[in-house]
Write an enzyme that holds these catalytic residues in place. Structure first.
Site, PDB file in Angstrom:
ATOM      1  N   GLY A 109       0.806  -1.206   0.000  1.00 60.86           N
ATOM      2  CA  GLY A 109       0.000   0.000   0.000  1.00 60.86           C
ATOM      3  C   GLY A 109       0.840   1.257   0.000  1.00 60.86           C
ATOM      4  O   GLY A 109       1.981   1.265   0.468  1.00 60.86           O
ATOM      5  N   SER A 110       0.285   2.331  -0.534  1.00 59.60           N
ATOM      6  CA  SER A 110       0.939   3.635  -0.452  1.00 59.60           C
ATOM      7  C   SER A 110       0.776   4.184   0.966  1.00 59.60           C
ATOM      8  O   SER A 110       0.055   3.631   1.787  1.00 59.60           O
ATOM      9  CB  SER A 110       0.324   4.591  -1.474  1.00 59.60           C
ATOM     10  OG  SER A 110       0.516   4.105  -2.786  1.00 59.60           O
ATOM     11  N   GLY A 111       1.455   5.280   1.252  1.00 56.95           N
ATOM     12  CA  GLY A 111       1.401   5.863   2.586  1.00 56.95           C
ATOM     13  C   GLY A 111       2.617   5.568   3.421  1.00 56.95           C
ATOM     14  O   GLY A 111       2.735   6.050   4.546  1.00 56.95           O
ATOM     15  N   HIS A 112       3.554   4.758   2.858  1.00 55.64           N
ATOM     16  CA  HIS A 112       4.774   4.388   3.587  1.00 55.64           C
ATOM     17  C   HIS A 112       6.010   5.050   2.981  1.00 55.64           C
ATOM     18  O   HIS A 112       7.134   4.632   3.247  1.00 55.64           O
ATOM     19  CB  HIS A 112       4.961   2.874   3.573  1.00 55.64           C
ATOM     20  CG  HIS A 112       3.802   2.117   4.131  1.00 55.64           C
ATOM     21  ND1 HIS A 112       3.368   2.283   5.436  1.00 55.64           N
ATOM     22  CD2 HIS A 112       2.975   1.193   3.563  1.00 55.64           C
ATOM     23  CE1 HIS A 112       2.329   1.486   5.638  1.00 55.64           C
ATOM     24  NE2 HIS A 112       2.070   0.830   4.524  1.00 55.64           N
ATOM     25  N   ASP A 166      -1.352  -8.667   0.932  1.00 51.53           N
ATOM     26  CA  ASP A 166      -0.115  -8.751   0.150  1.00 51.53           C
ATOM     27  C   ASP A 166       0.233 -10.199  -0.164  1.00 51.53           C
ATOM     28  O   ASP A 166       0.600 -10.538  -1.295  1.00 51.53           O
ATOM     29  CB  ASP A 166       1.039  -8.091   0.915  1.00 51.53           C
ATOM     30  CG  ASP A 166       0.910  -6.574   0.970  1.00 51.53           C
ATOM     31  OD1 ASP A 166       0.114  -6.024   0.194  1.00 51.53           O
ATOM     32  OD2 ASP A 166       1.601  -5.941   1.784  1.00 51.53           O
ATOM     33  N   HIS A 272       0.373   0.678   9.861  1.00 56.36           N
ATOM     34  CA  HIS A 272      -0.933   1.160   9.399  1.00 56.36           C
ATOM     35  C   HIS A 272      -1.745   1.681  10.584  1.00 56.36           C
ATOM     36  O   HIS A 272      -2.943   1.924  10.457  1.00 56.36           O
ATOM     37  CB  HIS A 272      -1.706   0.036   8.707  1.00 56.36           C
ATOM     38  CG  HIS A 272      -0.920  -0.674   7.660  1.00 56.36           C
ATOM     39  ND1 HIS A 272      -0.249  -1.858   7.898  1.00 56.36           N
ATOM     40  CD2 HIS A 272      -0.669  -0.352   6.376  1.00 56.36           C
ATOM     41  CE1 HIS A 272       0.375  -2.241   6.796  1.00 56.36           C
ATOM     42  NE2 HIS A 272       0.141  -1.343   5.862  1.00 56.36           N
ATOM     43  N   GLY A 448       9.418  33.193  18.768  1.00 51.41           N
ATOM     44  CA  GLY A 448       8.987  32.424  19.924  1.00 51.41           C
ATOM     45  C   GLY A 448      10.086  31.945  20.842  1.00 51.41           C
ATOM     46  O   GLY A 448       9.878  31.002  21.612  1.00 51.41           O
ATOM     47  N   ASP A 449      11.260  32.605  20.796  1.00 48.86           N
ATOM     48  CA  ASP A 449      12.352  32.123  21.648  1.00 48.86           C
ATOM     49  C   ASP A 449      12.748  33.104  22.740  1.00 48.86           C
ATOM     50  O   ASP A 449      13.718  32.877  23.470  1.00 48.86           O
ATOM     51  CB  ASP A 449      13.581  31.806  20.788  1.00 48.86           C
ATOM     52  CG  ASP A 449      14.236  33.058  20.213  1.00 48.86           C
ATOM     53  OD1 ASP A 449      13.547  34.103  20.131  1.00 48.86           O
ATOM     54  OD2 ASP A 449      15.423  32.998  19.851  1.00 48.86           O
TER      55      ASP A 449
END
Length: 461
Positions: A109-112, A166, A272, A448-449
């Site tokens: 799957g994609s997303g990795h 898979d 996942h 912000g420091d």
């Protein structure tokens, strides 16, 4: 048409039908008022054009080709009704198929990202088959990749992470390639996750990258299919992995899950977002590294090891550097010698804020594969850093730029000195109390420091 062809086609059609039914059920569920409330939270913001599904996967593949012109290409899928998303080495025909070298294919799957397509290149993968986000690619797409890139004489190795979809789709493709096209195919399954189950149900995670490297190096060296498969299986059996997340991943177009509280970390979750084995109070980098080192090396004989220190999505370079150093120290504290380290965003889980540690015992044979040349978008020669040898000596600064020693005290009225010390201390305490407020104000007009910088000075005084 053979009976095996009929069977695999029927199975593929059945799986597609199940997918359509599940999608229809999900769409129907949102029509109920109580269920619809779950979808009222705004989705997490993403820098994308498409929300999810096939369009997002196509967007990803197009981006890979645009940013890697000349080195990557893809199979033309215009003739496929459901799409066939396969990224291939641009030089595969000359360097692999016609040269009669073994074709090495992986995917999922994609997303990795950058896995798996980011590891397509010389000395690594010949092709990567890409499914939709967190969804296995179809058996037809895997078959198309095998037939397009593999020589019937040299054959093809499939590297498959240990997930049901898979295993099923790559398995169907492998059997069809052998029976219909006469292409010899070997399959290696990767199940390196030690979090929940070290047996046949263990998940395949970031340790897969070591398998890609060993198989790709063996194939590039001209090894036979059987020997390439042997190198891949050896790497898969060696490597052990475990991860942890401070925030779980969010699918594009979906609201945040809110699964973890502000002070919680989940140990052992999957890539996942599958549940891990324990939620605990947020540990320091060193504490987390010690836990992961203990779990991954519990049954491992002491000796030389290689590490994969992996960002699961949104871990900053600062965090990953600190965590990586802590992992090396934690593993070596258990009696091992770290000789190679691969670190970075390698096998991610969308926007998961987390890390994983992979440990593999190594010898001269597998080190030869690890150190072999490679060239892919996400890994090139030298990516696996040599971690042995003494640290470089510290450099002494020029004496002229070193801070001068403090001046001797000036004789004076003791009462005046005490008043001055009291006033300075009070001023410093006031700054420390106002640190948060000063930082909040500076965040609105600057970087912000201000609070932290002034507080550091007050502490030094």
């Amino acid at each position: 048409m053979s009976s095996s062809t009929l069977d695999t086609t029927a199975i593929t059609d059945a799986l597609n039908d199940v997918g359509r039914r599940l999608s229809d059920a999900a769409a129907s569920a949102t029509s109920f008022p109580e269920t619809a409330k779950l979808f009222e939270t705004p989705p997490v913001k993403k820098i994308l054009d498409a929300d999810n599904g096939a369009k997002l996967t196509e967007e990803l593949l197009d981006a890979l080709l645009v940013t890697n012109k000349g080195t990557l290409t893809r199979l033309d899928d215009t003739a496929f009704a459901a799409g066939c998303r396969v990224i291939v080495r641009a030089d595969y025909e000359r360097q692999v198929k016609n040269a009669r070298y073994v074709s090495v294919i992986s995917g999922g799957g994609s997303g990795h990202e950058p896995a798996h397509a980011g590891f397509v290149g010389a000395g690594l993968l010949t092709a990567a088959v890409c499914g939709d986000v967190f969804a296995s690619p179809s058996a037809k797409a895997v078959l198309a990749a095998i037939v397009a890139t593999s020589s019937p004489r040299a054959g093809c190795l499939l590297i498959v992470k240990n997930y049901t979809g898979d295993r099923l789709n790559f398995g169907i493709a492998a059997e069809t390639a052998k029976s219909r096209y006469g292409i010899p195919v070997e399959t290696v399954y990767v199940a390196d996750d030690v979090a929940l189950d070290s047996g046949s149900n263990a998940r395949g995670v970031a340790g897969t990258l070591l398998v890609h490297k060993a198989a790709g190096a063996a194939a590039a060296a001209g090894y036979s299919l059987q020997d390439v498969a042997k190198a891949a299986r050896d790497a898969a059996e060696r490597v052990k992995t475990m991860g942890a997340a401070y925030e779980v991943c969010t699918l594009p177009g979906r609201p945040p899950s809110g699964r973890l509280g502000a002070g919680e970390v989940e140990l052992g979750l999957g890539i996942h977002g599958e549940p891990g084995f324990e939620r605990t109070a947020t540990p320091t980098a060193s504490q987390l590294a010690a836990t992961l080192a203990e779990r991954t090396t519990a049954k491992m004989p002491q000796g030389d090891v290689a590490l994969i220190i992996n960002d699961l999505g949104t871990t900053t370079p600062m965090e990953l550097a600190v965590f990586g150093a802590a992992c090396i120290k934690a593993v070596e504290a258990r009696g091992f010698t770290v000789v190679r380290v691969l670190s970075g965003s390698l096998m991610t889980a969308l926007d998961m804020h987390g890390v994983s540690l992979s440990v593999a015992p190594v010898d001269s044979k597998i080190l030869k594969f690890i150190d072999a040349p490679c060239a892919a978008p996400a890994m090139s020669t030298g990516a696996w850093r040599v971690a042995t040898g003494a640290s470089a000596p510290l450099i002494k600064p020029e004496a002229s730029v070193v801070d001068d020693p403090p001046p001797p005290p000036v004789p004076g009225d003791l009462e005046d000195t005490e008043r001055a010390v009291k006033a300075i201390r009070a001023a410093c305490e006031a700054v420390l109390k106002a640190e948060a407020e000063l930082t909040a104000l500076d965040e609105k007009v600057g970087d912000g420091d201000a609070g932290t910088t002034l507080a550091a000075g007050a502490k030094a005084v």
